[in-house]
Scaffold this active site. Structure first.
Site, PDB file in Angstrom:
ATOM      1  N   ASP A 293     -27.225  -3.885   7.878  1.00  0.00           N
ATOM      2  CA  ASP A 293     -26.820  -3.036   6.753  1.00  0.00           C
ATOM      3  C   ASP A 293     -26.647  -3.832   5.472  1.00  0.00           C
ATOM      4  OD1 ASP A 293     -26.791  -0.785   8.297  1.00  0.00           O
ATOM      5  OD2 ASP A 293     -24.638  -0.790   8.663  1.00  0.00           O
TER       6      ASP A 293
ATOM      7  N   HIS B 147     -17.611  11.207   3.382  1.00  0.00           N
ATOM      8  CA  HIS B 147     -16.376  10.882   2.675  1.00  0.00           C
ATOM      9  C   HIS B 147     -15.498  12.107   2.466  1.00  0.00           C
ATOM     10  CE1 HIS B 147     -19.282   7.738   1.463  1.00  0.00           C
ATOM     11  NE2 HIS B 147     -18.254   6.945   1.652  1.00  0.00           N
TER      12      HIS B 147
ATOM     13  N   GLY C  17     -23.671   4.044  12.351  1.00  0.00           N
ATOM     14  CA  GLY C  17     -23.133   2.957  13.172  1.00  0.00           C
ATOM     15  C   GLY C  17     -21.755   3.152  13.727  1.00  0.00           C
TER      16      GLY C  17
ATOM     17  N   CYS D 158     -26.079   1.994   0.044  1.00  0.00           N
ATOM     18  CA  CYS D 158     -25.187   2.975  -0.572  1.00  0.00           C
ATOM     19  C   CYS D 158     -25.584   3.251  -2.007  1.00  0.00           C
ATOM     20  CB  CYS D 158     -23.745   2.464  -0.570  1.00  0.00           C
ATOM     21  SG  CYS D 158     -22.942   2.497   1.025  1.00  0.00           S
TER      22      CYS D 158
ATOM     23  N   GLU E  78     -24.824  -3.198  -5.757  1.00  0.00           N
ATOM     24  CA  GLU E  78     -23.672  -3.440  -6.616  1.00  0.00           C
ATOM     25  C   GLU E  78     -23.601  -4.874  -7.125  1.00  0.00           C
ATOM     26  OE1 GLU E  78     -19.717  -4.309  -4.027  1.00  0.00           O
ATOM     27  OE2 GLU E  78     -20.679  -2.393  -3.746  1.00  0.00           O
TER      28      GLU E  78
ATOM     29  N   ARG F 109       0.818  -1.221   0.000  1.00  0.00           N
ATOM     30  CA  ARG F 109       0.000   0.000   0.000  1.00  0.00           C
ATOM     31  C   ARG F 109       0.853   1.273   0.000  1.00  0.00           C
ATOM     32  NH1 ARG F 109      -4.039  -0.436   4.759  1.00  0.00           N
ATOM     33  NH2 ARG F 109      -2.324  -1.573   5.705  1.00  0.00           N
TER      34      ARG F 109
END
Length: 769
Positions: free
Chosen positions: A609, A704, A442, A653, A615, A18
């Protein structure tokens, strides 16, 4: 070209450890300046290209690397800057300051909308075309092609997001104006290709994944016009029109497009693609790029089976007109299994991340070129066969008790005892919540202190008891903060959880976890999906202790927080030997056990959730109903057994409400919250056409983006929503969990949110007095 060629469509950006993420976050925090940042990103970019060269790729993709998102790169290249960022735009090359402001927002301007890239867990930044006039600010593919040739001696294959896909993914223009926008952008694409042609690029990969969706005849005509124009504009460069994520429709039309090559996905619905070639053949004047290695999952390919497919294809298409490649960019899988030291051998040996998938691609190409179709003596083929056999013979792969429970659950209706209208009356009497009740989704900030504590516990430096007391201390602090802010329904904060899927996977049977299996989700946000390799089995309660402790600290209701079965499925790397609906049903039965354990412990508001429900939708409309039926049923298996007074919440989402309304109703949750702040107006508009009659919270601010929205900004969102939604059913909440935000901005944002709710309550009190 006398032999088959191997290539790839793209490589993970994040780096083996990463490095990309760390470089980004160092720059954003001010720990590195722009020169250091650019230098580091160049080092990472070139190291990725060199790694692919070492593995033996014939054609290496160039330009797939991004500082944030490839769709945003395309918008920036064409100067498509929303007006709210005008102060940062001098009309020249898009600066890093402007680029990241569009991606993440600034103090003055909200970020551009972010949504899912087709049916993956990758998020792209949605281009905003309204009020903009495109121009070619820089030829990014050309710059990266030059850099690769100069620095590494590689004549790469530039990668460019196709014009038609780019426009279909953009917003801010009327559908009937698409031809006008093609007219504006097509000459700019032509300039890019002409300059690449002059620089010596032999092939350019143009990604058009939108072509696997169900297009209209008008769409198909537009695509033909686009590529006819581009072929004429740069006749000396070969265009590889690349599709992925599904089989193309109207195959006969597609392969006649005026390009030098067509890339097709032979995984997933690859049988459809193969049958199309059997039936209709393939043009003699084109290259067929065969997407044979699954770019979206992490299992080794069955090389014998892949060779059989290639044998069929080469009987129709000569090998000198074949490219062999992964099915899509390897952006969606981790970099390498080389860092995995803790997995069971039988599982590790059956995994293939990006580097291993490139190795499989290179091996298959050499086998085809050497004519070794059924070489039982080949050591690599034998190793592949043994690894897959050892995985499939693990006892965890088949638990008859779990499979029986799953079959029973699939056959049940799984419905709540009373309809929502009757449940609502009972729940109102039980909970006595105020008008416009406020809550959060949450999670609360995962500080460095929390991450350090978890690391110390996992390493054995901290005892179980010390870690448990630490988590309780965090819960106690944030229950007090929530009460002081004035929230109506509280949460325990999820401080014991690394990730909303990984946490549950660690407590269920049938999962394993990688040490370094990271993939990019959005921006620098990386996730490490669990691996579902066996039948999913409930062991013991997973969330009861922390939730009951939190409830003991307050008289206000505390929601139990669970991840739904379809999200656990869609955000994991899933075994490929069972249908996905069967795996979802197994997970649903396990989550039902946890719901029942919470209810028995006195927790009677439970949020399950499903942010990833949408998606998983197939890209073709004709296949969507089947998916939604089993996905909704899995949610109901998990939630329908509760008492009438138990209030079931869920969270979703980036939901395009209009094409999900029936499925959302069928889920029959008492309250749904939808992540909408970056596209709030569009979603609210959809309620003018589609009535929704159950509890709902539209996220009133974007979590975000690292900014504190004003009370006025949130009030405007609430007011707009209440024009089309029943105020008696409306909830006030952020648009997602707050794990990635800082403590100060979280507290201040929630204060503003509660203040906005209180203003509406006060106004209502005046009206009703």
């Amino acid at each position: 070209m006398s032999q088959a060629v191997n290539t790839s469509l793209g490589y993970p950006r994040i780096g083996l450890k990463r490095e990309w993420k760390r470089a980004l976050e160092s720059f954003w925090s001010g720990r590195s300046d722009e020169d250091e940042f650019e230098k580091r990103m160049k080092e990472i970019r070139l190291s990725h290209l060199a790694a692919q060269q070492r593995q033996g790729l014939d054609l290496i993709p160039v330009g797939d690397f991004s500082l944030y998102d490839h769709v945003l790169d395309t918008a920036a290249m064409f100067g498509l800057v929303p007006k709210r960022f005008a102060k940062l735009d001098d009309g020249g090359k898009i600066t890093n300051e402007l680029y990241f402001a569009m991606a993440r927002g600034s103090k003055e301007a909200a970020a551009c909308e972010m949504t899912k890239w087709f049916n993956t867990n990758y998020h792209y930044i949605v281009p905003e075309l309204g009020g903009t006039e495109p121009s070619l600010r820089e030829n990014r593919p050309l710059q990266l092609f030059r850099e690769t040739k100069q620095e590494l001696g590689i004549t790469g294959k530039p990668v460019l997001l196709g014009l038609f896909t780019f426009l279909k993914l953009s917003k801010g223009y009327a559908a009937q104006d698409i031809r006008q926008w093609i007219g504006k952008l097509l000459p700019l694409y032509a300039v890019i290709l002409k300059e690449l042609e002059q620089e010596g690029a032999a092939w350019v990969q143009i990604d058009e994944p939108i072509l696997v969706t169900e297009l209209t005849e008008e769409d198909r005509a537009l695509v033909n016009e686009i590529y006819s124009y581009l072929r004429g504009a740069a006749p000396g460069v070969n265009l590889m029109l690349q599709t992925y994520f599904d089989a193309v429709d109207r195959y006969e039309q597609m392969v006649k497009l005026p390009v030098a090559g067509i890339g097709l996905d032979f995984t997933g619905n690859g049988a459809v693609q193969l049958e199309q070639i059997r039936k209709s053949g393939f043009p003699l004047d084109k290259i067929l790029a065969v997407g044979l290695i699954d770019g979206r999952n992490i299992w080794r390919a069955d090389l014998e089976q892949k060779l059989k497919v290639l044998a069929e294809i080469t009987a129709i298409v000569p090998k000198e007109r074949l490219w062999i490649q992964p099915s899509c960019s390897l952006l969606h899988v981790p970099v390498s299994t080389s860092e995995e030291k803790l997995l069971p051998d039988a599982v590790l040996d059956a995994l293939a991340f990006a580097n291993e998938k490139i190795s499989e691609t290179v091996l298959l190409t050499s086998l085809v070129n050497e004519g070794r179709w059924n070489s039982v003596e080949d050591a690599q083929l034998l190793s592949n066969k043994v690894a897959l056999m050892e995985l499939n013979t693990l006892p965890e792969r088949r638990n008859e008790e779990v499979r029986a429970a799953s079959r029973d659950a699939q056959q049940q209706d799984a419905a709540r005892a009373l309809p929502f209208a009757q449940r609502r009356l009972l729940q109102q009497k039980k909970w006595m919540l105020p008008f416009l009740p406020s809550t959060t989704i949450g999670s609360f900030p995962q500080t460095q202190e929390i991450r350090n504590a978890r690391r110390a516990w996992r390493s054995g430096e901290w005892s179980e008891e010390r870690y448990r007391l630490f988590v309780q201390e965090q819960i106690r602090e944030w229950i007090a903060i929530q009460e002081e802010i004035g929230l109506d329904v509280l949460v325990h904060g999820e401080f014991e959880r690394t990730d909303m899927v990984e946490f549950f996977g660690e407590k269920l049977e049938g999962f394993v976890f990688t040490s370094n299996g990271w993939v990019q989700s959005y921006g620098s946000r990386c996730v490490k999906p669990p691996v579902i390799y066996g039948d999913v089995t409930f062991r013991s309660p997973m969330t009861v202790e922390e939730t009951v402790y939190a409830q003991s600290l307050t008289a206000k209701p505390v929601k139990g927080m669970l991840t739904g079965p379809v999200t656990i499925l869609n955000w994991s790397f899933v075994r490929d030997d069972l249908p996905r609906d069967e795996v979802a049903s197994q997970i649903a039965v396990a989550i039902r056990n946890e719901v029942q354990a919470l209810e028995q412990a006195g927790i009677e508001m439970i949020q399950v959730d499903e942010p990833a429900l949408r998606e998983g939708l197939p890209l073709k409309a004709s296949q969507k109903d089947r998916y939604l039926q089993w996905a909704v049923h899995a949610f109901r298996i998990a939630t329908a057994s509760v008492r009438d007074t138990t209030q079931i919440h869920t969270h979703m989402c980036y939901c395009e409400f209009h094409d999900m309304i029936d499925a959302i109703r069928d889920m029959d949750a008492d309250v749904i919250s939808i992540e909408t702040s970056r596209s709030h107006g569009e979603l609210v508009s959809s309620f003018e056409e589609h009535r929704y009659g159950q509890g709902i919270g539209l996220g009133v601010y974007d979590i975000h983006s690292p900014r504190v929205p004003s009370v006025e900004e949130m009030s405007n969102m609430i007011e707009r929503a209440l024009q089309v939604l029943d105020p008696e059913l409306f909830w006030i909440n952020p648009d997602c969990g707050l794990k990635t935000r800082g403590k100060h901005e979280t507290v201040e944002s929630l204060r503003h949110m509660v203040e906005a709710a209180n203003q509406f309550r006060a106004a209502r009190a005046v009206l009703t007095s």
